[in-house]
Design an enzyme around this catalytic site. Structure first.
Site, short mmCIF file in Angstrom:
data_model
loop_
_atom_site.label_atom_id
_atom_site.label_comp_id
_atom_site.label_asym_id
_atom_site.label_seq_id
_atom_site.Cartn_x
_atom_site.Cartn_y
_atom_site.Cartn_z
N TYR A 90 82.46 53.98 -7.80
CA TYR A 90 83.58 53.88 -6.87
C TYR A 90 84.30 52.54 -7.00
O TYR A 90 85.52 52.48 -7.16
CB TYR A 90 83.14 54.10 -5.40
CG TYR A 90 84.23 53.61 -4.50
CD1 TYR A 90 85.41 54.33 -4.39
CD2 TYR A 90 84.16 52.36 -3.88
CE1 TYR A 90 86.48 53.85 -3.65
CE2 TYR A 90 85.21 51.87 -3.15
CZ TYR A 90 86.37 52.61 -3.03
OH TYR A 90 87.43 52.12 -2.33
N SER B 93 87.20 42.63 -1.31
CA SER B 93 87.43 43.62 -0.24
C SER B 93 86.58 44.87 -0.48
O SER B 93 85.98 45.40 0.45
CB SER B 93 88.91 44.00 -0.17
OG SER B 93 89.29 44.85 -1.23
N GLU B 94 86.47 45.32 -1.71
CA GLU B 94 85.72 46.55 -1.98
C GLU B 94 84.22 46.36 -1.77
O GLU B 94 83.55 47.25 -1.27
CB GLU B 94 86.02 47.07 -3.39
CG GLU B 94 87.45 47.58 -3.58
CD GLU B 94 87.79 48.76 -2.66
OE1 GLU B 94 86.88 49.40 -2.11
OE2 GLU B 94 89.00 49.03 -2.48
N LEU B 95 83.70 45.19 -2.14
CA LEU B 95 82.28 44.93 -1.85
C LEU B 95 82.05 44.94 -0.34
O LEU B 95 81.07 45.49 0.15
CB LEU B 95 81.86 43.58 -2.45
CG LEU B 95 81.13 43.58 -3.80
CD1 LEU B 95 79.72 44.16 -3.66
CD2 LEU B 95 81.90 44.34 -4.84
N ILE C 107 90.74 41.97 -4.48
CA ILE C 107 90.43 43.40 -4.39
C ILE C 107 88.93 43.62 -4.51
O ILE C 107 88.33 44.40 -3.75
CB ILE C 107 91.16 44.19 -5.51
CG1 ILE C 107 92.67 43.96 -5.47
CG2 ILE C 107 90.80 45.67 -5.47
CD1 ILE C 107 93.40 44.73 -4.44
#
Length: 260
Positions: free
Chosen positions: A110, A26-28, A23
């Site tokens: 975020y 993916s967020e980076l 996760i």
DNA sequence: ATCCGGGCGT
DNA sequence: ACGCCCGGAT
């Protein structure tokens, strides 16, 4: 909204896992980069570096080369640095604590909230462009310049605390769908910014230098501008900035990606 | 030529 | 609060 989401919510590989490392990766990648460009990189990246330990052991050059195409390559360096901190300070496990997440390089409000919601199922409140779009569309239809401090209480009020993960996926899909029907509602956010022209910019030159050095190894400093196909002065300025921030370094007359 | 998209240093 | 950091699609 949930009914819509059940029927035609986006099926994305990072939604098929609860592995906090996956996760986080993916967020980076999704910061300032659209889904379509992340999709082909995400699986490849995780096969190569399936955990923080392997990422921490990777060389800077191979990490930058693997990141190539995603843009804003400082995020790749942040991810590697975050992996090292996770190794040394958190026993190799991505922390669940919000402050500990925020302390990782490349992780802001975020991303910390997204990791906590998507990996740990925690009811955090956070904003990104699709969430802003959905909230602006519903609750601020006639307003311009809406600040996040106004959106956050609304986001908190509507949050489904029973299933923060599904709630945020659905909300983000709704916001993304809105943008295809009408002018992007998130442009009415006070924090929306238009960036300067890319063609001819310093960051175009920076990107070219990093791409060449990470893919091909060290080059003579004097020859880099020819290899980039850009003006000598612009490449010199970009190179100076990259050296100053430590992304690349000199080794005699050669320039190379930082080794440590 | 314009659009899109979080974090961070100043 | 503001400017900088990339690159592909349209």
């Amino acid at each position: 909204m949930y009914a819509e989401y059940q029927e035609r919510g986006r099926v994305l590989p990072w939604r098929e896992t609860r592995d906090p490392w996956a996760i986080l990766v993916s967020e980076l990648m999704l910061q300032q980069t659209q889904v379509a460009r992340v999709l082909p990189k995400y699986g490849e990246w995780l096969r190569r570096w399936p955990d923080p330990s392997s990422m921490a052991a990777a060389s800077v050059a191979e990490v930058l080369a693997a990141w190539s195409g995603l843009g804003y390559n400082r995020r790749a360096l942040a991810l590697k640095a975050a992996a090292s901190i996770i190794e040394t300070e958190h026993g190799g496990t991505v922390p669940e604590d919000a402050a500990a997440l925020r302390a990782l390089p490349g992780v802001g409000g975020y991303t910390a909230g997204a990791v906590r919601a998507f990996a740990f199922g925690l009811p955090d409140v956070f904003l990104e462009t699709n969430i802003r779009a959905a909230l602006l569309h519903w609750f601020f239809p006639d307003r311009e310049g809406v600040r996040d401090r106004e959106l956050l209480p609304v986001a908190a009020a509507v949050l489904d605390r029973a299933d923060p993960r599904a709630w945020h996926y659905a909300l983000m899909d709704y916001g993304a769908a809105l943008k295809k029907l009408a002018p992007n509602p998130s442009r009415r956010s006070a924090h929306h910014a238009v960036q300067s022209r890319f063609e001819g910019s310093l960051r175009q030159a920076r990107g070219a230098i990093v791409r060449i050095l990470s893919a091909e190894g060290p080059h003579e400093a004097e020859s880099i501008h020819e290899r980039c196909g850009m003006e000598r002065e612009r490449v010199a300025n970009a190179l100076a900035a990259l050296v100053a921030e430590g992304t690349v370094e000199y080794a005699g007359s050669l320039v190379r990606v930082r080794e440590t």
